[in-house]
Design a protein around this motif. Structure first.
Motif, mmCIF file in Angstrom:
data_model
loop_
_atom_site.group_PDB
_atom_site.id
_atom_site.type_symbol
_atom_site.label_atom_id
_atom_site.label_comp_id
_atom_site.label_asym_id
_atom_site.label_seq_id
_atom_site.Cartn_x
_atom_site.Cartn_y
_atom_site.Cartn_z
ATOM 1 N N MET A 263 61.864 33.383 10.609
ATOM 2 C CA MET A 263 60.995 34.555 10.708
ATOM 3 C C MET A 263 59.545 34.131 10.902
ATOM 4 N N ALA A 264 59.166 33.015 10.280
ATOM 5 C CA ALA A 264 57.784 32.560 10.410
ATOM 6 C C ALA A 264 57.458 32.219 11.863
ATOM 7 N N GLN A 265 58.413 31.614 12.561
ATOM 8 C CA GLN A 265 58.176 31.274 13.958
ATOM 9 C C GLN A 265 58.076 32.525 14.821
ATOM 10 N N ILE A 266 58.889 33.542 14.522
ATOM 11 C CA ILE A 266 58.819 34.790 15.271
ATOM 12 C C ILE A 266 57.480 35.472 15.040
ATOM 13 N N ASP A 267 57.027 35.500 13.758
ATOM 14 C CA ASP A 267 55.717 36.083 13.450
ATOM 15 C C ASP A 267 54.610 35.329 14.178
ATOM 16 N N GLU A 268 54.755 34.001 14.258
ATOM 17 C CA GLU A 268 53.744 33.203 14.938
ATOM 18 C C GLU A 268 53.704 33.528 16.425
ATOM 19 N N ASP A 269 54.883 33.706 17.037
ATOM 20 C CA ASP A 269 54.928 34.008 18.465
ATOM 21 C C ASP A 269 54.271 35.346 18.779
ATOM 22 N N PHE A 270 54.448 36.333 17.896
ATOM 23 C CA PHE A 270 53.888 37.653 18.155
ATOM 24 C C PHE A 270 52.407 37.741 17.791
ATOM 25 N N SER A 271 51.948 36.905 16.874
ATOM 26 C CA SER A 271 50.563 37.016 16.401
ATOM 27 C C SER A 271 49.602 36.079 17.119
ATOM 28 N N ARG A 272 50.089 35.012 17.721
ATOM 29 C CA ARG A 272 49.200 34.045 18.359
ATOM 30 C C ARG A 272 48.635 34.619 19.648
ATOM 31 N N PRO A 273 47.484 34.177 20.058
ATOM 32 C CA PRO A 273 46.917 34.640 21.335
ATOM 33 C C PRO A 273 47.743 34.132 22.506
ATOM 34 N N THR A 274 47.696 34.879 23.574
ATOM 35 C CA THR A 274 48.462 34.505 24.758
ATOM 36 C C THR A 274 47.938 33.201 25.336
ATOM 37 N N THR A 275 48.826 32.250 25.541
ATOM 38 C CA THR A 275 48.446 30.949 26.093
ATOM 39 C C THR A 275 49.159 30.739 27.415
ATOM 40 N N GLU A 276 48.451 30.121 28.327
ATOM 41 C CA GLU A 276 49.031 29.835 29.623
ATOM 42 C C GLU A 276 49.965 28.625 29.516
ATOM 43 N N PRO A 277 51.108 28.670 30.203
ATOM 44 C CA PRO A 277 51.991 27.498 30.192
ATOM 45 C C PRO A 277 51.363 26.335 30.935
ATOM 46 N N SER A 278 51.930 25.175 30.752
ATOM 47 C CA SER A 278 51.350 23.947 31.309
ATOM 48 C C SER A 278 51.510 23.859 32.820
ATOM 49 N N GLY A 279 52.448 24.601 33.384
ATOM 50 C CA GLY A 279 52.707 24.516 34.817
ATOM 51 C C GLY A 279 53.735 23.471 35.187
ATOM 52 N N ILE A 280 54.306 22.797 34.201
ATOM 53 C CA ILE A 280 55.328 21.786 34.466
ATOM 54 C C ILE A 280 56.614 22.472 34.925
ATOM 55 N N ASP A 281 57.212 21.931 35.974
ATOM 56 C CA ASP A 281 58.470 22.468 36.501
ATOM 57 C C ASP A 281 59.616 21.893 35.673
ATOM 58 N N TRP A 282 59.942 22.570 34.572
ATOM 59 C CA TRP A 282 60.984 22.061 33.678
ATOM 60 C C TRP A 282 62.355 22.088 34.331
ATOM 61 N N SER A 283 62.596 23.077 35.174
ATOM 62 C CA SER A 283 63.903 23.138 35.843
ATOM 63 C C SER A 283 64.112 21.928 36.744
ATOM 64 N N ALA A 284 63.044 21.449 37.364
ATOM 65 C CA ALA A 284 63.164 20.256 38.210
ATOM 66 C C ALA A 284 63.498 19.023 37.373
#
Length: 352
Positions: free
Chosen positions: A1-22
């Motif tokens: 639950m703490a991780q879910i609360d953290e995801d909803f409360s943290r400011p929006t951050t841009e992803p790194s742009g790394i192509d993880w699927s590749a």
């Protein structure tokens, strides 16, 4: 639950742009076929006439191909650890570390979101499991240059268990296929759930059978045929015209209601009823078409089939005359002969 609360409360951050699927595709492309080939090679040890020393040599070569890009030659040559029996496995640990971090070593965790860090940890974990398995086999294989058949057999059992556990742990979808692959014009079917269901082994109750009905909205219900203990399976043909024959009132209402509620365009219904009721309904079906035996009738049907086929290939010649290319006639002939050989002349009757 703490991780879910953290995801909803943290400011929006841009992803790194790394192509993880590749990166994921690189892992599966690099090891998918090679690990399975290694598993298949080790499986040969179970054959009665298997040459265990030859199989061990093949397995060692396959592992060496996968591990060679990550060998730290300076560490190996310093202490000459590739020859003789030795308990010093430091060089193997360096190879494992280099292999496991080869795709993600340059990625800084501080630049990643929490989800991306989880993806990176997963990739590192998979590579670590693969690389530690391979380097473990390599260490055993290089511990002595000449081994007896008994020693080779023991090593193959250990290696086979390690690679089998690795394949089961990875469980990559690319391995879920028919082996050997199905030839052309054949379907490959993988055994799936439900397992061991006795399809066809449960008979109808004594004195009962089933009618099969096809319901088409705005056209009505068409009785296709029947199934019984004497006729547990059948192939039915949907006729062009819908007659007036109907199943029992309850079955009729159920077909219409289920079609309306599901939003489908057609419905197949099976009604289990007393065999007297079933036979009474089936007796109203039109008799099946008799095979064409009259030469003139057969010639007429063949000609009609030819005209129907060639009608789409007509071209206008100078002067307004219509003509058909000879290549179209040739294609019709090849297709016609192919159908005759595969299904007989039944398709000629269906064109009416």
């Amino acid at each position: 639950m703490a991780q879910i609360d953290e995801d909803f409360s943290r400011p929006t951050t841009e992803p790194s742009g790394i192509d993880w699927s590749a990166i994921l595709r690189t892992v599966t492309d690099r090891y998918g076929d090679r690990v399975w080939l290694l598993k298949d090679t080790l499986e040969k040890r179970k054959q009665p006439s298997a040459n265990v020393t030859e199989i061990a040599s093949q397995a060692r070569l396959q592992v060496l191909v996968m591990v060679t890009p990550y060998l730290v030659y300076r560490s190996i040559s310093t202490n000459d650890r590739l020859s003789g029996d030795t308990e010093d496995k430091e060089w193997l640990q360096l190879v494992t570390s280099h292999c496991a971090s080869s795709l993600t070593a340059g990625i800084r965790p501080s630049t990643l979101t929490r989800s991306e860090r989880l993806i990176k940890q997963s990739i590192d974990g998979v590579l670590s499991r693969i690389c530690s398995t391979l380097t473990g086999i390599l260490g055993d294989a290089l511990s002595s240059s000449i081994i007896s058949d008994k020693k080779a057999g023991e090593l193959l059992e250990v290696w086979g268990q390690r690679v089998g556990d690795l394949v089961s742990w990875l469980d990559w979808p690319m391995w879920h296929t028919c082996r050997p692959a199905c030839p052309a014009q054949m379907y490959c079917y993988i055994y799936t759930w439900p397992f061991d269901v006795p399809w066809g082994d449960v008979p109808f109750p004594p004195g009962y059978a089933a009618t099969v009905h096809f319901y088409w909205p705005d056209k009505g219900i068409q009785l296709l045929g029947m199934l019984s203990n004497d006729k547990p399976s059948a192939i039915f043909r949907v006729r062009g015209s819908f007659g007036t024959s109907k199943p029992s009132h309850a079955t009729h209402q159920l077909l219409i209601a289920s079609t309306q509620s599901s939003g489908t365009t057609a419905q197949l219904g099976i009604a289990i009823e007393p065999i007297e009721v079933v036979m009474n309904q089936v007796s109203s079906l039109p008799p099946p078409n008799k095979p064409v035996t009259d030469p003139s009738t057969l010639a007429e049907k063949i000609g009609k089939h030819l005209v129907n086929y060639l009608s789409g290939f007509g071209e206008v010649a100078p002067g307004g005359q219509m003509y058909v290319p000879m290549s179209a006639v040739t294609r019709w002939y090849d297709n016609f002969v192919g159908k005759i050989k595969s299904v007989g002349i039944s398709f000629l009757e269906r064109q009416d």
